[in-house]
Design a protein around this motif. Sequence first.
Motif, PDB file in Angstrom:
ATOM      1  N   ARG A   1       0.885  -1.320   0.104  1.00 15.36           N
ATOM      2  CA  ARG A   1       0.124  -0.065   0.083  1.00 15.36           C
ATOM      3  C   ARG A   1       0.724   1.407  -0.004  1.00 15.36           C
ATOM      4  NH1 ARG A   1      -2.307   0.309   4.378  1.00 15.36           N
ATOM      5  NH2 ARG A   1      -1.969  -1.525   5.410  1.00 15.36           N
ATOM      6  N   ARG A   2       1.842   1.113   0.792  1.00 12.41           N
ATOM      7  CA  ARG A   2       2.872   2.424   0.650  1.00 12.41           C
ATOM      8  C   ARG A   2       3.539   2.665  -0.454  1.00 12.41           C
ATOM      9  NH1 ARG A   2       8.096   3.546   1.707  1.00 12.41           N
ATOM     10  NH2 ARG A   2       8.641   1.123   2.184  1.00 12.41           N
ATOM     11  N   LEU A   3       4.028   1.599  -1.164  1.00  8.08           N
ATOM     12  CA  LEU A   3       4.702   1.784  -2.368  1.00  8.08           C
ATOM     13  C   LEU A   3       3.591   1.957  -3.504  1.00  8.08           C
ATOM     14  CD1 LEU A   3       7.551  -0.645  -1.419  1.00  8.08           C
ATOM     15  CD2 LEU A   3       7.694   1.814  -1.833  1.00  8.08           C
ATOM     16  N   GLY A   4       2.205   1.614  -3.253  1.00  8.55           N
ATOM     17  CA  GLY A   4       1.364   1.830  -4.545  1.00  8.55           C
ATOM     18  C   GLY A   4       1.531   0.526  -5.497  1.00  8.55           C
ATOM     19  N   LYS A   5       1.798  -0.709  -4.987  1.00  6.07           N
ATOM     20  CA  LYS A   5       2.092  -1.973  -5.696  1.00  6.07           C
ATOM     21  C   LYS A   5       0.815  -2.920  -5.491  1.00  6.07           C
ATOM     22  CE  LYS A   5       5.797  -3.278  -7.235  1.00  6.07           C
ATOM     23  NZ  LYS A   5       7.330  -3.935  -7.486  1.00  6.07           N
ATOM     24  N   ARG A   6       0.534  -3.696  -6.474  1.00  4.15           N
ATOM     25  CA  ARG A   6      -0.507  -4.620  -6.287  1.00  4.15           C
ATOM     26  C   ARG A   6       0.039  -6.046  -5.904  1.00  4.15           C
ATOM     27  NH1 ARG A   6      -5.638  -3.497  -7.770  1.00  4.15           N
ATOM     28  NH2 ARG A   6      -6.192  -1.475  -8.594  1.00  4.15           N
ATOM     29  N   ILE A   7       0.429  -6.391  -4.796  1.00  2.00           N
ATOM     30  CA  ILE A   7       0.910  -7.691  -4.286  1.00  2.00           C
ATOM     31  C   ILE A   7      -0.089  -8.400  -3.557  1.00  2.00           C
ATOM     32  CG2 ILE A   7       2.730  -8.778  -2.958  1.00  2.00           C
ATOM     33  CD1 ILE A   7       3.753  -7.374  -5.305  1.00  2.00           C
ATOM     34  N   THR A   8      -0.589  -9.447  -4.170  1.00  2.00           N
ATOM     35  CA  THR A   8      -1.858 -10.079  -3.562  1.00  2.00           C
ATOM     36  C   THR A   8      -1.548 -11.282  -2.696  1.00  2.00           C
ATOM     37  OG1 THR A   8      -1.981 -11.533  -5.504  1.00  2.00           O
ATOM     38  CG2 THR A   8      -3.315  -9.473  -5.538  1.00  2.00           C
ATOM     39  N   GLY A   9      -0.452 -11.731  -2.440  1.00  2.00           N
ATOM     40  CA  GLY A   9       0.073 -12.913  -1.802  1.00  2.00           C
ATOM     41  C   GLY A   9       1.514 -13.297  -2.024  1.00  2.00           C
ATOM     42  N   MET A  10       1.717 -14.596  -1.469  1.00  2.00           N
ATOM     43  CA  MET A  10       3.037 -15.364  -1.563  1.00  2.00           C
ATOM     44  C   MET A  10       2.866 -16.848  -2.204  1.00  2.00           C
ATOM     45  SD  MET A  10       4.427 -14.144   2.100  1.00  2.00           S
ATOM     46  CE  MET A  10       3.135 -14.908   3.089  1.00  2.00           C
ATOM     47  N   THR A  11       3.881 -17.294  -2.750  1.00  2.00           N
ATOM     48  CA  THR A  11       3.781 -18.530  -3.476  1.00  2.00           C
ATOM     49  C   THR A  11       4.039 -19.496  -2.231  1.00  2.00           C
ATOM     50  OG1 THR A  11       6.226 -18.549  -3.763  1.00  2.00           O
ATOM     51  CG2 THR A  11       4.611 -17.884  -5.582  1.00  2.00           C
ATOM     52  N   GLU A  12       3.580 -20.802  -2.441  1.00  2.00           N
ATOM     53  CA  GLU A  12       3.954 -21.877  -1.453  1.00  2.00           C
ATOM     54  C   GLU A  12       5.231 -22.143  -1.012  1.00  2.00           C
ATOM     55  OE1 GLU A  12       1.904 -23.632   0.266  1.00  2.00           O
ATOM     56  OE2 GLU A  12       0.087 -22.697  -0.477  1.00  2.00           O
TER      57      GLU A  12
END
Length: 487
Positions: free
Chosen positions: A341-352
């Motif tokens: 949110r701070r960097l304005g990026k769309r990271i939705t999660g992490m891989t297994e």
Amino acid sequence: MNEARSARNERVLVVDDDPGVGESVSLLLESIGCQVELVTRGTEGLARAQSGEFDLLITDLRLPDRDGLSIIRSVKQAGIDLPMILMTSFSSIDTAIEALRGGALDYIIKPFSNADFRHAVERALDERRMRRENAMLKRNLKKAFSSNKIIGESAGIKRVFSLITKVANSDANVLIQGASGTGKELVAQAIHYAGPRAEGPFVPLNCGAIPADLLESELFGHTRGAYTGAVAASEGLIREAHGGTLFLDEISELAPALQVKLLRVIQEKQVRPLGSKHVYNTDVRFLAASNRDLKEAMEKNLFRADLFYRLNVINIVVPPLKERDGDVEILARHFVDLHSRRLGKRITGMTEDLRHFLHTYHWPGNVRELENLIERAVILADGDLLSCMDFAEIAPAGHQAMPIGQFTDDAISQTLSIEGYIEEFVRRYQHLYSESELAAMLGIGRKALWVRRNRWGLRRGGARASRGPAVVPSQPGPGHASDRSDS
């Protein structure tokens, strides 16, 4: 005038029985955008002032039923946060001074100029606004540093929550122990902002970050000329923390001579600055932290026993991240969301694979290391899922991670570092697959793969034979979440 009206919307109560003065004052206040209520009797004025509806009270000294000075005293004694200005004649200047002592913020001598009147009013309103903003800031700080901001569900961190709740409302000194990066200062902040001293200052000091010859002055203060370079007086951090909390991080770094002086301050609740003959009373709660075992240091005569027992009234041990089973992923998700949110990026999660890495890595830098790694991974990420490849750029050299993937050749089917895996994968399959296909199999961007190939000197030699769609080797790369068997 329109600018002034749009800039202010405060309500001002004026108490004056002279119709001419009352009308003039009302017009001046309206000219700077204030809403005005005018009353002519002191009793009514006091009742309206106590209603809490106003931002400023302006009262004349001489009123038909009571004087303005008694109104000011009554408002002050009632504990009402209301700036007050007394209007008086030149002949009653002594009374004006008495009004200041009684709680008035300012006084205006009749007859006054319009400019002087506006200046006094705007100064009073600005000070009130600043007080409100400071109060709001303190409330926000209290919320920001409450124990709810210490994230985790493990048994170890729940014990820390419980202790914070129990000790916050007391004035007992607390010793917080734990490895570097575990969040000792966050625990100290939670104790301060959850207790009655939350309205007072929270003053942190890292005892290991300041040279020993300057630390005494920093803590206890000094007079001008107390030593070479002391060009101005300083009250010191102990007096700065008056009414609040002084947090002494890495207390074990405090020199023996300073330990003696600190002990005296804690015992006597008084401090004397360097070069001064005056002693100042202090009302300070002491919270201390150390990443060393202070009890062991005490037994080895490296830390004063009497100071240790003064500080160690309550002991809170913050567990290292490797002992907080299940908290690593919770913290990681929190940091991913925070920095995305701070960097304005769309990271939705992490891989297994990344989740597996988080649980198996030993985290020598604890929560601080985890947050730093997550922040950098978010910055460098090409896609919307963080994978081990996003950590490969920043993983310590030679770090032995978990088995991320295995090649079909048993000779190299072993636990590899992330970077080692990528390099071995590229060496094995660079002549069979295109750059895009290799990057897709590994779960990284083409640019990231190109940078690595250049670093390792793995430049493509010759054209690749044309063929159908790429088939992933027996096990997927680190960017994939599931296995795929040979066809």
